[in-house]
Design a protein around this motif. Sequence first.
Motif, mmCIF file in Angstrom:
data_model
loop_
_atom_site.group_PDB
_atom_site.id
_atom_site.type_symbol
_atom_site.label_atom_id
_atom_site.label_comp_id
_atom_site.label_asym_id
_atom_site.label_seq_id
_atom_site.Cartn_x
_atom_site.Cartn_y
_atom_site.Cartn_z
ATOM 1 N N VAL A 118 0.847 -1.201 0.000
ATOM 2 C CA VAL A 118 0.000 0.000 0.000
ATOM 3 C C VAL A 118 0.883 1.252 0.000
ATOM 4 C CG1 VAL A 118 -1.630 1.346 1.392
ATOM 5 C CG2 VAL A 118 -2.026 -1.092 1.008
ATOM 6 N N ARG A 119 1.930 1.232 0.772
ATOM 7 C CA ARG A 119 2.840 2.391 0.807
ATOM 8 C C ARG A 119 3.561 2.568 -0.528
ATOM 9 N NH1 ARG A 119 3.053 4.821 5.612
ATOM 10 N NH2 ARG A 119 2.686 3.646 7.515
ATOM 11 N N ALA A 120 3.969 1.460 -1.163
ATOM 12 C CA ALA A 120 4.660 1.551 -2.461
ATOM 13 C C ALA A 120 3.722 2.059 -3.550
ATOM 14 C CB ALA A 120 5.228 0.186 -2.849
ATOM 15 N N GLY A 121 2.497 1.573 -3.557
ATOM 16 C CA GLY A 121 1.534 1.993 -4.566
ATOM 17 C C GLY A 121 0.848 3.302 -4.245
ATOM 18 N N GLY A 122 0.926 3.707 -2.994
ATOM 19 C CA GLY A 122 0.243 4.926 -2.560
ATOM 20 C C GLY A 122 1.188 5.877 -1.876
ATOM 21 N N GLU A 123 2.204 6.307 -2.595
ATOM 22 C CA GLU A 123 3.232 7.172 -2.004
ATOM 23 C C GLU A 123 2.657 8.446 -1.397
ATOM 24 O OE1 GLU A 123 6.287 7.846 -4.879
ATOM 25 O OE2 GLU A 123 7.019 5.781 -4.760
ATOM 26 N N GLY A 124 1.532 8.919 -1.925
ATOM 27 C CA GLY A 124 0.946 10.152 -1.421
ATOM 28 C C GLY A 124 -0.076 9.955 -0.313
ATOM 29 N N LEU A 125 -0.255 8.714 0.143
ATOM 30 C CA LEU A 125 -1.247 8.459 1.185
ATOM 31 C C LEU A 125 -0.795 9.009 2.528
ATOM 32 C CD1 LEU A 125 -2.243 4.724 0.507
ATOM 33 C CD2 LEU A 125 -3.511 6.780 -0.122
ATOM 34 N N ASN A 126 -1.732 9.569 3.277
ATOM 35 C CA ASN A 126 -1.406 9.970 4.647
ATOM 36 C C ASN A 126 -1.600 8.753 5.555
ATOM 37 O OD1 ASN A 126 -4.161 9.811 5.581
ATOM 38 N ND2 ASN A 126 -4.539 11.834 4.684
ATOM 39 N N GLU A 127 -1.241 8.888 6.811
ATOM 40 C CA GLU A 127 -1.304 7.747 7.736
ATOM 41 C C GLU A 127 -2.725 7.215 7.921
ATOM 42 O OE1 GLU A 127 0.228 4.660 9.658
ATOM 43 O OE2 GLU A 127 1.380 6.178 8.564
ATOM 44 N N GLY A 128 -3.704 8.113 7.942
ATOM 45 C CA GLY A 128 -5.095 7.680 8.073
ATOM 46 C C GLY A 128 -5.536 6.839 6.888
ATOM 47 N N GLU A 129 -5.103 7.206 5.689
ATOM 48 C CA GLU A 129 -5.457 6.439 4.492
ATOM 49 C C GLU A 129 -4.775 5.064 4.496
ATOM 50 O OE1 GLU A 129 -6.226 10.065 1.340
ATOM 51 O OE2 GLU A 129 -4.167 9.645 1.977
ATOM 52 N N VAL A 130 -3.519 5.022 4.938
ATOM 53 C CA VAL A 130 -2.825 3.731 5.061
ATOM 54 C C VAL A 130 -3.566 2.862 6.071
ATOM 55 C CG1 VAL A 130 -0.689 2.587 5.817
ATOM 56 C CG2 VAL A 130 -0.568 4.630 4.362
ATOM 57 N N GLN A 131 -3.983 3.455 7.176
ATOM 58 C CA GLN A 131 -4.703 2.703 8.202
ATOM 59 C C GLN A 131 -6.041 2.172 7.697
ATOM 60 O OE1 GLN A 131 -3.472 1.464 10.993
ATOM 61 N NE2 GLN A 131 -1.594 2.383 10.209
ATOM 62 N N PHE A 132 -6.687 2.908 6.796
ATOM 63 C CA PHE A 132 -7.927 2.417 6.193
ATOM 64 C C PHE A 132 -7.671 1.087 5.477
ATOM 65 C CE2 PHE A 132 -10.120 1.987 2.121
ATOM 66 C CZ PHE A 132 -11.401 1.699 2.571
ATOM 67 N N TYR A 133 -6.630 1.040 4.662
ATOM 68 C CA TYR A 133 -6.304 -0.196 3.941
ATOM 69 C C TYR A 133 -5.876 -1.296 4.902
ATOM 70 C CZ TYR A 133 -6.810 2.086 -0.545
ATOM 71 O OH TYR A 133 -7.334 2.736 -1.631
ATOM 72 N N MET A 134 -5.118 -0.940 5.927
ATOM 73 C CA MET A 134 -4.684 -1.948 6.904
ATOM 74 C C MET A 134 -5.879 -2.487 7.697
ATOM 75 S SD MET A 134 -1.690 -2.350 6.050
ATOM 76 C CE MET A 134 -1.436 -3.651 7.255
ATOM 77 N N GLY A 135 -6.811 -1.605 8.016
ATOM 78 C CA GLY A 135 -8.027 -2.053 8.689
ATOM 79 C C GLY A 135 -8.824 -3.004 7.807
ATOM 80 N N SER A 136 -8.838 -2.729 6.518
ATOM 81 C CA SER A 136 -9.523 -3.617 5.573
ATOM 82 C C SER A 136 -8.849 -4.984 5.551
ATOM 83 C CB SER A 136 -9.512 -3.006 4.165
ATOM 84 O OG SER A 136 -10.266 -1.807 4.151
ATOM 85 N N PHE A 137 -7.525 -5.003 5.536
ATOM 86 C CA PHE A 137 -6.791 -6.279 5.566
ATOM 87 C C PHE A 137 -7.139 -7.050 6.843
ATOM 88 C CE2 PHE A 137 -3.212 -8.982 6.636
ATOM 89 C CZ PHE A 137 -2.950 -9.628 5.444
ATOM 90 N N SER A 138 -7.155 -6.352 7.960
ATOM 91 C CA SER A 138 -7.474 -7.004 9.238
ATOM 92 C C SER A 138 -8.881 -7.594 9.239
ATOM 93 C CB SER A 138 -7.334 -6.012 10.391
ATOM 94 O OG SER A 138 -5.987 -5.616 10.524
ATOM 95 N N LYS A 139 -9.825 -6.902 8.617
ATOM 96 C CA LYS A 139 -11.193 -7.416 8.545
ATOM 97 C C LYS A 139 -11.274 -8.657 7.660
ATOM 98 C CE LYS A 139 -13.291 -3.003 9.588
ATOM 99 N NZ LYS A 139 -13.968 -1.815 9.076
#
Length: 167
Positions: A118-139
């Motif tokens: 997610v960080r490699a593909g989303g270099e412009g993501l802020n921490e909240g946006e990264v956490q959204f994807y990580m939360g999705s993975f956890s779900k």
Amino acid sequence: SGTQRMGLEQNGGSIVDGMCRRFMSRSKHTMAGKVNFDIAAKKFYEILFKRMPDLEKFFGNKTAQHLMFISALRSIDDLKNDDRLLGDYLEMLGRQHRHIGLSDAHWEIGKDAFKQAVRAGGEGLNEGEVQFYMGSFSKIVKAIKLDPEQEMSYSPDMAMYDVRDGV
């Protein structure tokens, strides 16, 4: 459907490979929001197979798998403003992966690979946006581990994108 997919695989993957090439030619520059899904998918599998080479045997057609990963990321991104539909979709993804039978150690490596992807593909993501994807993975992982008797009913119509439809 499963029958159609089996037929595609029985053709040596030629139909799937053709669809994959067509999809990739249309989506190389596709970005939803700030995430380049193609870069994220490449990074995910690069890390996953480097750290767990034994998993490669589970992925027959790697091009098709790559496209399914892109499709899942795109669906997650598209559903980010609808908690109910997103939750249903993530649960469906979890059910689809339940048969793999991976250990908690595998999931930790997968989680790390997903975050780096997610960080490699989303270099412009802020921490909240990264956490959204990580939360999705956890779900998704939670749904994989869920007792089948506790889950809601699932309809295959819930899939947002289908590689066979040209995405």
